[in-house]
Design a protein around this motif. Structure first.
Motif, PDB file in Angstrom:
ATOM      1  N   ASP A  29      43.075  41.949  44.981  1.00  0.00           N
ATOM      2  CA  ASP A  29      42.651  42.309  46.335  1.00  0.00           C
ATOM      3  C   ASP A  29      41.471  43.270  46.382  1.00  0.00           C
ATOM      4  N   ARG A  30      41.122  43.887  45.240  1.00  0.00           N
ATOM      5  CA  ARG A  30      39.979  44.807  45.235  1.00  0.00           C
ATOM      6  C   ARG A  30      39.211  44.695  43.925  1.00  0.00           C
ATOM      7  N   VAL A  31      37.885  44.811  44.025  1.00  0.00           N
ATOM      8  CA  VAL A  31      37.006  44.879  42.858  1.00  0.00           C
ATOM      9  C   VAL A  31      36.066  46.054  43.086  1.00  0.00           C
ATOM     10  N   GLY A  78      34.030  51.457  34.194  1.00  0.00           N
ATOM     11  CA  GLY A  78      33.432  50.145  34.405  1.00  0.00           C
ATOM     12  C   GLY A  78      34.083  49.430  35.567  1.00  0.00           C
ATOM     13  N   THR A  79      34.107  48.114  35.491  1.00  0.00           N
ATOM     14  CA  THR A  79      34.651  47.294  36.577  1.00  0.00           C
ATOM     15  C   THR A  79      36.175  47.317  36.556  1.00  0.00           C
ATOM     16  N   VAL A  80      36.751  47.595  37.729  1.00  0.00           N
ATOM     17  CA  VAL A  80      38.207  47.695  37.873  1.00  0.00           C
ATOM     18  C   VAL A  80      38.649  46.761  38.993  1.00  0.00           C
ATOM     19  N   VAL A  81      39.785  46.112  38.780  1.00  0.00           N
ATOM     20  CA  VAL A  81      40.374  45.266  39.823  1.00  0.00           C
ATOM     21  C   VAL A  81      41.822  45.710  40.048  1.00  0.00           C
ATOM     22  N   THR A  82      42.298  45.533  41.275  1.00  0.00           N
ATOM     23  CA  THR A  82      43.696  45.816  41.580  1.00  0.00           C
ATOM     24  C   THR A  82      44.337  44.603  42.220  1.00  0.00           C
ATOM     25  N   GLY A  83      45.662  44.512  42.090  1.00  0.00           N
ATOM     26  CA  GLY A  83      46.388  43.388  42.669  1.00  0.00           C
ATOM     27  C   GLY A  83      47.839  43.415  42.262  1.00  0.00           C
ATOM     28  N   PHE A  84      48.465  42.236  42.225  1.00  0.00           N
ATOM     29  CA  PHE A  84      49.859  42.097  41.807  1.00  0.00           C
ATOM     30  C   PHE A  84      49.946  41.069  40.680  1.00  0.00           C
ATOM     31  N   VAL A 127      41.107  33.856  33.057  1.00  0.00           N
ATOM     32  CA  VAL A 127      40.039  33.161  33.777  1.00  0.00           C
ATOM     33  C   VAL A 127      39.944  33.734  35.186  1.00  0.00           C
ATOM     34  N   ALA A 128      38.731  34.137  35.586  1.00  0.00           N
ATOM     35  CA  ALA A 128      38.486  34.711  36.901  1.00  0.00           C
ATOM     36  C   ALA A 128      38.147  33.605  37.899  1.00  0.00           C
ATOM     37  N   LEU A 129      38.927  33.521  38.982  1.00  0.00           N
ATOM     38  CA  LEU A 129      38.670  32.547  40.045  1.00  0.00           C
ATOM     39  C   LEU A 129      38.139  33.266  41.281  1.00  0.00           C
ATOM     40  N   PRO A 130      37.180  32.654  41.993  1.00  0.00           N
ATOM     41  CA  PRO A 130      36.753  31.253  41.888  1.00  0.00           C
ATOM     42  C   PRO A 130      35.599  31.003  40.917  1.00  0.00           C
ATOM     43  N   GLU A 162      29.253  43.129  40.480  1.00  0.00           N
ATOM     44  CA  GLU A 162      28.534  42.130  41.277  1.00  0.00           C
ATOM     45  C   GLU A 162      28.718  40.710  40.751  1.00  0.00           C
ATOM     46  N   GLU A 163      29.166  40.572  39.507  1.00  0.00           N
ATOM     47  CA  GLU A 163      29.397  39.234  38.948  1.00  0.00           C
ATOM     48  C   GLU A 163      30.697  38.626  39.461  1.00  0.00           C
ATOM     49  N   ILE A 164      31.626  39.466  39.915  1.00  0.00           N
ATOM     50  CA  ILE A 164      32.938  38.971  40.358  1.00  0.00           C
ATOM     51  C   ILE A 164      33.359  39.634  41.674  1.00  0.00           C
TER      52      ILE A 164
END
Length: 301
Positions: A144-146, A153-159, A171-174, A210-212
C-alpha cells in the motif's frame, strides 16, 4: 517468526465500528484505513476499518478482501446499507463470519439466508475477543505504500500472505520486475523472516522508488498472473453487472476493468497484470443510484 490474522469490522453505524475495533485491539495506524493491533507472543491480530462508508465502498471492499474474518454488526433497524454489507462479505467469500446483533437468531438467518456463504456464521450480542487464526498462504504480499528512507533506500509496506525471508527475490506487479528483499520489519522490529497475515515493511535492494512508485503486489515467481480472467458470473438479483466497465477487488486493490458477459460466463480484461490467487472475484458497480447495492455479484474462477 511472526504470523497473524486480519479482521475487518463492518456496520452501517460508524460509531459501532470503532467501538468493536477498540475491544479487539489498540489503534496503531490512522490512514484512510485505520489499523488496530493486538500482539500475543508471535501472533499479531490486525483489525481494519474504514471511515468513509457508505460514501465510498471500494476502500471497505479492499480492506475486507485482505481479511480472513469479517465482523458484521447488524442494528435492530435495518437499512439498505446492512444488506449491501452482507452482499460484500458474500461476494468476497470471507472465510470466517461473525455477526453481532440484538436481533433474534431466526430473524438474522432470514436476513442472511439467501446468501450462499452465510450458511455458517457465529452470532453474538457482543464481542470482547477472538480466537487465534492464521491467514492462508497465497504466495503474495499486498503493498500500500512505496517511499524512500534516507540511509535505507526504497521501502514498501503492506500485508504478507506468504512466508518471506530476507534476501528472497520476488516479482513486483504490475511491473513484472524482480526485486530482492534487503531487510524485513514488523512493528518496527527487524526480522529475518515473516509468515502470513502480518503487517510488514520491506527494504528493497537495488531498486529506486520511481521505478516502482505504483507497486501493488510482490508475488512469488510461481504465482499465476494475467490481464484476462474468465469464469462463471453470478449477478445478485438486487444488483446489476453491466457489460463494460466495472470494478473488481483483488487482494487489497480495486481495479477498474472491462467485463464481457456471454450468458453465464464472463471475461475480465484488466489494464494491469493481477495475481490470480483466489477462486472468487467480487464485482462492484459504483455508478448505481444510492440505495441500490453497489455489490453487483462475483465471478467464480
Amino acid at each position: 517468526m511472526y504470523y497473524g490474522s486480519i479482521i475487518t469490522v463492518l456496520s452501517s453505524d460508524k460509531n459501532k465500528v470503532t467501538e468493536i475495533a477498540e475491544k479487539l485491539g489498540k489503534l496503531h495506524e490512522t490512514a484512510k484505513t485505520k489499523i488496530y493491533y493486538r500482539k500475543k507472543g508471535e501472533y499479531i491480530r490486525s483489525i481494519l476499518l474504514t471511515s468513509e462508508y457508505p460514501e465510498r465502498i471500494i476502500d471497505l471492499a479492499e480492506a475486507l478482501s485482505l481479511s480472513s474474518t469479517a465482523v458484521l454488526y447488524i442494528p435492530e433497524t435495518l437499512t439498505w446499507m446492512d444488506g449491501e454489507l452482507a452482499l460484500l462479505i458474500d461476494s468476497l467469500n470471507t472465510p470466517n463470519k461473525i455477526v453481532i446483533s440484538n436481533l433474534e437468531e431466526g430473524k438474522i438467518k432470514n436476513i442472511l439466508g439467501s446468501l450462499s456463504t452465510f450458511t455458517k456464521f457465529d452470532l453474538y450480542n457482543d464481542i470482547s475477543d477472538l480466537s487465534e487464526t492464521k491467514a492462508e498462504d497465497k504466495g503474495v504480499i499486498y503493498i500500500d505504500r512505496v517511499f524512500t528512507v534516507k540511509g535505507v533506500g526504497t521501502v514498501v509496506t503492506g500485508f504478507s500472505f506468504t512466508n518471506v525471508e530476507a534476501h528472497e527475490k520476488l516479482v513486483a506487479l504490475p511491473y513484472n520486475k524482480e526485486v530482492e528483499i534487503k531487510s524485513i520489519q514488523v512493528l518496527d522490529e527487524d526480522q529475518k523472516s515473516v509468515s502470513t497475515g502480518v503487517r510488514v515493511g520491506f527494504a528493497l535492494k537495488n531498486v529506486k522508488e520511481e521505478e516502482i512508485e505504483d507497486l501493488l503486489y510482490l508475488v512469488k515467481p510461481n504465482i499465476k498472473v494475467g490481464k484476462e480472467i474468465e469464469g462463471q458470473i453470478n449477478n445478485y438479483k438486487w444488483s446489476t453487472i453491466n457489460q463494460g466497465q466495472n470494478h473488481i477487488i483483488v487482494k487489497g486493490h480495486g481495479v477498474a476493468v472491462n467485463i464481457k458477459i456471454d450468458k453465464e460466463r464472463a471475461k475480465v480484461i484488466s489494464p494491469i497484470p493481477i495475481p490470480i490467487v483466489d477462486n472468487r472475484i467480487s464485482v462492484l458497480n459504483v455508478n448505481v443510484k444510492q440505495g441500490k447495492p453497489r455489490v453487483a455479484g462475483y465471478i467464480n474462477l
